[in-house]
Structure formats: C-alpha cells, structure tokens
Scaffold this active site. Structure first.
Site, PDB file in Angstrom:
ATOM      1  N   HIS A   1       8.142  -4.930   2.644  1.00  0.00           N
ATOM      2  CA  HIS A   1       9.301  -4.143   3.195  1.00  0.00           C
ATOM      3  C   HIS A   1      10.226  -5.540   3.698  1.00  0.00           C
ATOM      4  O   HIS A   1      11.396  -5.077   3.887  1.00  0.00           O
ATOM      5  CB  HIS A   1       8.727  -3.414   4.583  1.00  0.00           C
ATOM      6  CG  HIS A   1       8.018  -2.211   4.075  1.00  0.00           C
ATOM      7  ND1 HIS A   1       8.832  -1.340   3.474  1.00  0.00           N
ATOM      8  CD2 HIS A   1       6.895  -1.686   4.301  1.00  0.00           C
ATOM      9  CE1 HIS A   1       8.162  -0.215   3.078  1.00  0.00           C
ATOM     10  NE2 HIS A   1       6.902  -0.384   3.695  1.00  0.00           N
TER      11      HIS A   1
ATOM     12  N   ASP B   1       4.185   6.098   6.614  1.00  0.00           N
ATOM     13  CA  ASP B   1       4.422   6.918   5.579  1.00  0.00           C
ATOM     14  C   ASP B   1       3.429   8.435   5.339  1.00  0.00           C
ATOM     15  O   ASP B   1       3.865   9.006   4.697  1.00  0.00           O
ATOM     16  CB  ASP B   1       4.086   6.000   4.222  1.00  0.00           C
ATOM     17  CG  ASP B   1       5.250   5.283   3.864  1.00  0.00           C
ATOM     18  OD1 ASP B   1       6.240   4.969   4.608  1.00  0.00           O
ATOM     19  OD2 ASP B   1       5.105   4.408   2.969  1.00  0.00           O
TER      20      ASP B   1
END
Length: 253
Positions: A44, A173
C-alpha cells in the site's frame, strides 16, 4: 533474529507494526520503540523495490526482524523481498488454498518449494549461498492475509496448507468484502474474524491480525491470536502530531 520464525510458530505473543514511510530513518525510529518486528508495507505504500532492501537493512541494524508485505501473489515479488534479507513475507488477499500453496512454493527452496537461488543480500551477495540455503526454509516466515469473503469461506482449506506459518486477518478489506462496514457491521465482522482465528488455531497455525489501536489486542488474544501488527509508522506520526497540536492549543487557552 534467527529465532523469529520459531517465536511465530510457537505462538509467542508478538507485537509489530507496518513500516510505510520509505526511508531508513523512519525504520530506525520504529525499531527503537521496542517492537518485536516490523513489516515493510510494499503493498500500500509508495516504496520502490530498491528501497525495500534499504529499509530491511535499517531494521537489521537494530536487530529487529523485518518482514515485507508484498504487492500481490507474484513469485518475483516474494523472491525480491526475501532476497533483500527480509525474515518473512506477508502475502495479501489470499482467498483459496491454491493461492496459499503458491505463496509457500515461492517462499521455500526445493524440495519444499520453488524459490530461485540468487546472490542477493540475504545470501551475502553470493558469498554465503550454501549457508543461507541450509537455513532459509527453517527461518523464513510465510504469512498469508485472509481479507475477502472468498477467503473466509475457504479458511479451513487455507489453514490446512503445509508451510503456512501465520494466517493474518485484514479487518479493513474483510469488512468491505462481507458488507460489514461501520458500526452496523461490527457484530458481523467480529463473527467473521473469530471464525478465521479459531479455524487457524485449530489447524495448528499461528493466527495474526491488524489492530489499529492497542485496545483491541486483548480481545483477539483471548481467542487465540498471538501475532499482532499494531497500526503503522504513518498512523503513529499522525496521531502523535494531532494529539500534541491539540494539547499545545489547550495550553494557549
């Protein structure tokens, strides 16, 4: 450092954090904080491949094990992370047993896997290849991140794959994938996380989870989790700056 995997699979309580700031100074500051390990977030954060090695090297200076969360499932990324000298990899969005098995194969040398042999930093740039090959399969941590509805459905099969050391829950997520976002989804999300942790432990694997704050760690430790990634360097930086700014303004009345 060499005992890191044994601590992981032995279910020693470990608290680490993500390293997302692409600079060795940030890694050193985090390493000096008393954490058990760091996980460089290649997935990320805006980190270049050559910077991965620099960040791992900075953690090594302070004898703090550094893992790398790779960008995806590609064997090339896993090998690059391990060749940098990382003590393990965290593979994101693992949703099937086949994906979990592929992560193991990419992380282990034959006969346990298919990792390629190269003269990277981990092997002393070629000077210590035999020594590294002899020990790597016993020292490298293979962690897979379960964070999708498909992964939740397949958790038993994923946890049963030989060579998986840690099954790591990504609550963010997962909450999106199972439609459990926000306060209304708390119970549904907690139920899903609990199932992943319990199935993982039942199969003899170590269970891990990301915790945005330390207050949630005891909740998951109580049902078997022992591998915790607490926030990240950027989160700590933001929280510390905001809290001190607020305190400073309060001093001014």
């Amino acid at each position: 450092m060499s005992a890191f995997r044994q601590k992981c699979i032995g279910k020693t309580n470990l608290v680490g954090s993500f390293a997302a700031i692409p600079h060795p100074v940030a890694v050193e500051v985090m390493a000096l904080a008393g954490l058990d390990f760091l996980c460089v977030d290649w997935e990320h954060a805006q980190i270049a491949r050559d910077t991965i090695e620099t960040m791992v090297r900075a953690a090594d200076v302070h004898r703090v094990p550094a893992m790398v969360r790779v960008p995806g499932h590609a064997p090339e990324a896993i090998q690059a992370a391990l060749d940098s000298g990382a003590q393990g990899v965290l593979v994101p969005r693992v949703s099937t047993a086949a994906q979990a098995e592929a992560a193991v194969k990419a992380s282990r040398y034959p006969p346990l896997g298919e990792r390629g042999v190269g003269p990277g930093r981990a092997a002393g740039y070629g000077y210590r290849i035999p020594e590294y090959l002899a020990a790597a399969n016993d020292r490298v941590v293979v962690a897979v991140q379960v964070e999708t509805s498909e992964g939740l459905a397949n958790i038993e099969a994923i946890a049963a794959i030989d060579g998986i050391d840690v099954v790591f829950v990504g609550p963010g997520d997962l909450s999106v994938s199972i439609d459990a976002i926000g306060p209304k989804g708390v119970d549904k999300l907690n139920e899903a996380i609990t199932r992943i942790i319990r199935e993982t432990v039942a199969h003899g694997r170590t269970s891990g989870i990301f915790c945005a704050s330390p207050q949630t760690i005891s909740q998951w430790a109580a049902i078997g989790a022992s591998f915790f990634v607490l926030a990240s360097d950027t989160m700590f930086l933001g929280a510390g700056a905001a809290a001190n700014c607020t305190a400073a303004r309060a001093e001014l009345g």
